[in-house]
Design a protein around this motif. Structure first.
Motif, mmCIF file in Angstrom:
data_model
loop_
_atom_site.group_PDB
_atom_site.id
_atom_site.type_symbol
_atom_site.label_atom_id
_atom_site.label_comp_id
_atom_site.label_asym_id
_atom_site.label_seq_id
_atom_site.Cartn_x
_atom_site.Cartn_y
_atom_site.Cartn_z
ATOM 1 N N SER A 62 7.160 -6.301 -6.351
ATOM 2 C CA SER A 62 6.131 -7.229 -6.829
ATOM 3 C C SER A 62 6.554 -8.687 -6.707
ATOM 4 C CB SER A 62 5.784 -6.917 -8.287
ATOM 5 O OG SER A 62 6.906 -7.147 -9.131
ATOM 6 N N MET A 65 5.714 -1.608 -2.974
ATOM 7 C CA MET A 65 6.229 -2.929 -2.637
ATOM 8 C C MET A 65 6.884 -3.572 -3.858
ATOM 9 S SD MET A 65 3.023 -4.222 -0.323
ATOM 10 C CE MET A 65 4.000 -5.533 0.391
ATOM 11 N N THR A 112 -1.342 -6.564 -1.519
ATOM 12 C CA THR A 112 -0.957 -7.983 -1.500
ATOM 13 C C THR A 112 -2.151 -8.937 -1.440
ATOM 14 O OG1 THR A 112 -0.689 -7.875 0.922
ATOM 15 C CG2 THR A 112 1.264 -7.495 -0.428
ATOM 16 N N ASN A 164 7.098 -8.929 -2.177
ATOM 17 C CA ASN A 164 6.164 -8.246 -1.265
ATOM 18 C C ASN A 164 6.888 -7.443 -0.186
ATOM 19 O OD1 ASN A 164 3.855 -9.012 -2.564
ATOM 20 N ND2 ASN A 164 3.332 -10.670 -1.157
ATOM 21 N N THR A 183 0.835 -10.228 6.286
ATOM 22 C CA THR A 183 1.998 -10.117 5.392
ATOM 23 C C THR A 183 3.215 -9.593 6.137
ATOM 24 O OG1 THR A 183 0.565 -9.729 3.473
ATOM 25 C CG2 THR A 183 2.866 -9.036 3.285
#
Length: 674
Positions: free
Chosen positions: A26, A24, A577, A29, A268
């Motif tokens: 950073s 992912m 996450t 996300n 997410t």
């Protein structure tokens, strides 16, 4: 995705069937790449390395030098949950300080696990934190001398340790000085007064340390192999993160880690704040609820495998239903999908072509019997030359010597019922994997899945038609058998979703022929009435197999079914996450005569003012929670407090305080490597 300024987070989820990995961005996300590899239970490092290697390669043009830009690796897992459910774990000695016989019996330790050593010694405190009896150091020395060489860990639980942990800490230091073994103390895992349950939780934790340590070591080996220099975190059962080295000593906190990461990942990926989660994997289906962006948490502690622990975890319902569930048929030809895992025949045939020949041999032999189409093999990653597990009977040892990594037909291996029972025992202990027809195989027959060997799935279905339906295996009947398995999987899935929407106990066990079942079977009518029951919030479906079954579940339940992008690796996304969080509760007790005691994490302090006592409790809780979050790798820390007070009748201010609890939650994003 080609810019050199992009830094990465890597999430890894080690499940019962697959190890998933996701890379992912950073900063945003966003999921940049994902990959799957089979979980190699015999050597976890093999599957972890394969998953990370695949996901780094999946970055395409951006894969060169990607390892150097990884700023965090985070892991979720079902290993602890599976070990508790299956009764696996290391040999442990539990030391109970100040427990009477009633408390020992109430803990359930004497009957919890075969071979668990339980010893009681004098000591302990009262509800005010005062010492009832001195810690019997001589008795403790005898316990350590007697059992130290035969166990892999110790657990210590003392009466009223949450009011005064002095005896637990002294016992831990004593054992640590004389052995190199890890020691779990109950007061560091739970703050509730129930000493027997704290003792059980400490024992479970001690039994799991070696298993989670193996996973951490496997991930560290993979990171070293690929040149990844970044913090390593793990997801706990409440969805929060902690440094791997701290979790290594508190592995009980990873119970329900997988479902917790899945819930975080689903939030997410979907962007929703209110939904029912249904996460279907190869072995289990996990269901939970997100309300107003927060997962529902079971304040009573995680209930796993019939054991009620004192570790806070999300309120999740787990059932043995997945793509790799064992399939059986009753005498009428109705399919049942069981809780036990079976490796799909289509999967092993894709890796071992000799399985096709063995299936053809079974078909050509009219006397092949009910075990036709079933296989046994060593767990992936374990080799025939590896040392045999300890604690096996002579019969188990002899049978295990005949099993290799190459799948072997059961009818050749376990001709008699006694041998078959031994094989089942080896399977329960995790030393052997059994393979047979599963929902994944049915999906291959029906053309709903195509990643493994359809030829093997069809051959296995033909054997079922012949041996179960006792009819010639025509193409129509082969399709019928697969359709019945798929239908039953859809029905059970729909029922689980509705049970979650209605509340875990809202559906009576005897409802199999009732209105709920009418809906889940897709019939929609009962006599002259139309029947419809629907969740009023969306269902977010994640996990590898969900697109095979859940579109039909959504149609039958008439609900919004959401399949977020990258839903097949939601657990890995959630691992990457998550937030680091720690809650510390400090209790203040007044005696009604102007004396107030603050029961801190290390000692008890006394005040003559309720205000001063409350201030000290708040300071201690805030300081301790903040230090713990920072120690677990957190960056900037935020605090939330929850204070509950109980005053004496007619009290006009806090000096009439009888009891108070100060609960401080500290949270932070992981501090990323530079």
């Amino acid at each position: 995705m080609t810019g050199s300024t992009i830094n990465y987070l890597i999430g890894v989820d080690t499940g019962g069937t697959y190890t998933d990995a996701a890379v992912m961005d950073s900063a945003t996300n966003a999921v940049l790449a994902s990959a799957k590899a089979l979980t190699t239970r015999g050597d976890l490092a093999v599957g972890v390395c394969e998953a990370i290697e695949r996901v780094l390669s999946a970055l395409g043009d951006d894969s060169a030098g990607a390892a150097s830009r990884v700023r965090l690796v985070s892991v979720s897992t079902t290993l602890a949950t599976n070990a508790v459910v299956e009764g696996h774990g290391s040999p442990v000695c539990v030391v109970l300080v100040g427990f009477d016989e009633t408390m020992v019996q109430r803990s359930g330790l004497n009957s919890a696990f075969p071979g668990l050593v339980v010893e009681s010694i004098a000591g302990g405190h009262n509800h005010n934190g005062g010492e009832v009896e001195k810690l019997d150091v001589d008795a403790l020395a005898s316990v350590v001398e007697k059992h130290g060489a035969a166990v892999e860990a110790f657990a210590v639980a003392s009466q009223f340790a949450v009011r005064n942990p002095a005896h637990e800490l002294a016992a831990r230091d004593f054992i640590t000085d004389r052995t190199s073994l890890p020691v779990t103390v109950s007061s560091e895992l739970a703050s509730a007064l129930d000493a027997p349950r704290r003792a059980l939780t400490a024992a479970l934790n001690a039994r799991l340390i070696s298993r989670i340590s193996l996973l951490i070591k496997a991930v560290q080996q993979a990171m070293e192999r690929f040149g990844i220099d970044a913090p390593l975190m793990m997801t706990k059962g409440d969805g929060s993160l902690a440094r791997a080295e701290s979790v290594a000593l508190r592995p009980i906190e990873t119970v329900l880690s997988g479902p917790a990461a899945s819930l975080v990942g689903a939030a997410t990926l979907s962007g929703l704040s209110n939904f029912i989660l249904s996460d279907m994997g190869g072995t289990t289906t996990d269901l939970g609820v997100l309300e107003n962006g927060r997962p529902q948490v079971n304040e009573q502690g995680a209930d796993v495998g019939g054991w009620r622990t004192m570790v806070q975890a999300i309120d999740v319902r787990t059932l043995g239903l997945g793509g790799d569930s064992e399939v059986a048929f009753d005498l009428k030809g109705a399919a049942t999908v069981g809780a036990r895992r079976s490796v799909p025949v289509s999967l092993i045939a894709s890796r071992y072509p000799g399985v096709i020949r063995q299936l053809e041999d079974d078909i050509s032999d009219a006397e092949s019997g009910s075990m036709a189409g079933q296989f046994a093999m060593l767990p992936l990653g374990r080799l025939p030359g590896d040392a045999q597990p300890a604690g096996l009977s002579k019969r188990e040892q002899e049978l295990l010597e005949n099993i290799t990594t190459e799948p072997l037909a059961l009818r050749k291996l376990a001709a008699g019922s006694g041998t078959h029972r031994t094989l089942e025992t080896l399977s329960r202990k995790g030393h052997v994997q059994l393979a047979g027809f599963t929902p994944s195989d049915a999906a291959h027959v029906l053309g709903l899945q195509d990643n493994w060997s359809r030829e093997a799935a069809v051959l296995a279905a033909r054997l079922l038609v012949r041996n179960v339906l006792q009819k010639p295996p025509t193409d129509e009947l082969v399709t019928l058998v697969a359709q019945r398995v798929w239908e039953e999987t859809v029905r059970l899935t729909g029922r689980a979703v509705l049970e979650t929407a209605l509340g875990h106990h809202a559906i009576e066990p005897g409802d199999a022929g009732g209105l709920i079942d009418v809906v889940c079977r897709g019939q929609g009518r009962r006599s002259l009435a139309r029947v419809s029951i629907s969740p009023e919030v969306p269902v977010v479906a994640v996990g590898g197999p969900v697109k095979i079954y859940y579109p039909e579940v959504g149609r039958r339940l008439e609900c919004e079914m959401v399949f977020p992008q990258s839903c097949e690796v939601a657990n890995a996304v959630g691992a990457a996450t998550g937030m680091i969080a720690r809650t510390v509760t400090i209790e203040v007790n007044g005696n009604g005569a102007g004396v107030f005691r603050v029961h801190g994490p290390q000692s008890v302090t006394q005040f003559s003012s309720a205000g001063a006592a409350m201030d000290e409790a708040n300071r201690l809780a805030r300081e301790t929670a903040g230090e713990q979050v920072s120690a677990m790798g957190g960056g900037k820390v935020s605090f939330a407090e929850d204070i509950e007070k109980f005053l004496l009748p007619d009290a006009v201010d806090d000096n009439g305080l009888l009891r108070a609890t100060v609960k401080i939650e500290a949270t932070a994003r992981p501090a990323l490597s530079l």
